[in-house]
Design an enzyme around this catalytic site. Structure first.
Site, short mmCIF file in Angstrom:
data_model
loop_
_atom_site.label_atom_id
_atom_site.label_comp_id
_atom_site.label_asym_id
_atom_site.label_seq_id
_atom_site.Cartn_x
_atom_site.Cartn_y
_atom_site.Cartn_z
N PRO A 71 30.54 58.02 -1.86
CA PRO A 71 32.22 58.91 -2.37
C PRO A 71 33.43 57.95 -1.47
CG PRO A 71 29.90 59.59 -1.11
CD PRO A 71 29.24 58.34 -1.05
N GLU A 119 47.42 37.68 -12.38
CA GLU A 119 46.55 36.29 -12.66
C GLU A 119 45.17 36.67 -12.64
OE1 GLU A 119 47.07 33.69 -8.80
OE2 GLU A 119 49.37 34.82 -8.43
#
Length: 228
Positions: free
Chosen positions: A84, A117
């Site tokens: 969760p 990147e």
């Protein structure tokens, strides 16, 4: 269970993409541009789009974020991550279906739409980085899956191009397992396992003694297994 109790969640696909570079096991990582965990390093991945399966989404994200085409990798499901609190930066619960991608001599990464990147990072360094979400756990699970599969399957040949020597195959095991192996014992086990490798009848000649060339055989599993 009443309707309000039912979980409504977003589903994502994340990928542990592994290859050998310079004799060491590397994983593809991206620096996120998306709002959630912006600027943090993470595994390539993203949300499923309408009409996509998890595997199709994984292949798409791998190409979009790292520049790797589906034909370049061997892709298999690793596991489902549904804790969760695994992603606290979205308003809705996020469940991830993770995939393991393996291939030989993958090209330099190319950052895509959601990645500032993209880089190949040695696994021994990547596991020490502070990655986004629960990606450290997914990465560890992916590396362990690859290590385990080398014991009981022929997946090691996925890290090699068409023709290879037994010493090059041994180098795959040593890089993934992080351990040195006895050359003579490894050669005996590999060539003695039906369907693991097939001799081409050709030799690779260089400065030293010529070495026999092999290709991947038809077997998918190893019996008996190779043990670490």
């Amino acid at each position: 269970m009443t309707t309000p109790d039912r979980l409504i969640a977003w589903v994502a696909a994340d990928i542990v993409a592994l290859t050998l570079r310079g004799g060491a096991l590397h994983v593809a990582l991206v620096k996120r541009k998306a709002a959630a965990a912006r600027g943090q390093w993470a595994l390539p991945g993203g949300f499923l789009l309408q009409g996509e399966s998890a595997e199709v989404a994984a292949a798409r994200e791998l190409e979009e974020e790292v520049g790797l085409g589906r034909a370049e990798v061997r892709l298999e499901q690793l596991g489902t991550y549904s804790a969760p609190k695994r992603d606290t930066e979205h308003s809705r619960r996020v469940i991830s279906v993770a995939y393991l991608a393996l291939a030989a001599n993958l090209p330099e990464t190319v950052a895509g739409t959601d990645a500032g990147e993209a880089s190949w990072v040695p696994v021994d360094k990547a596991v020490k980085r502070r990655l986004a979400f629960d990606h450290p756990q997914i990465l560890r699970d992916g590396v362990e899956r690859a290590r385990a599969k080398l014991e009981y399957s022929t997946i090691a040949t996925s890290f090699l191009d068409g023709e290879f020597t037994i010493s090059e195959l041994r180098a795959v095991y040593e890089a993934v397992w992080g351990a040195r192996l006895d050359a003579a014992n490894f050669h005996r086990k590999v060539t003695g396992t039906p369907g693991f490798v097939e001799a081409t009848g050709e030799m690779r000649r260089g400065r030293g003694r010529p070495a026999a060339l092999f290709t991947a055989g038809s077997a998918q599993s190893l019996n008996p297994p190779l043990t670490r």
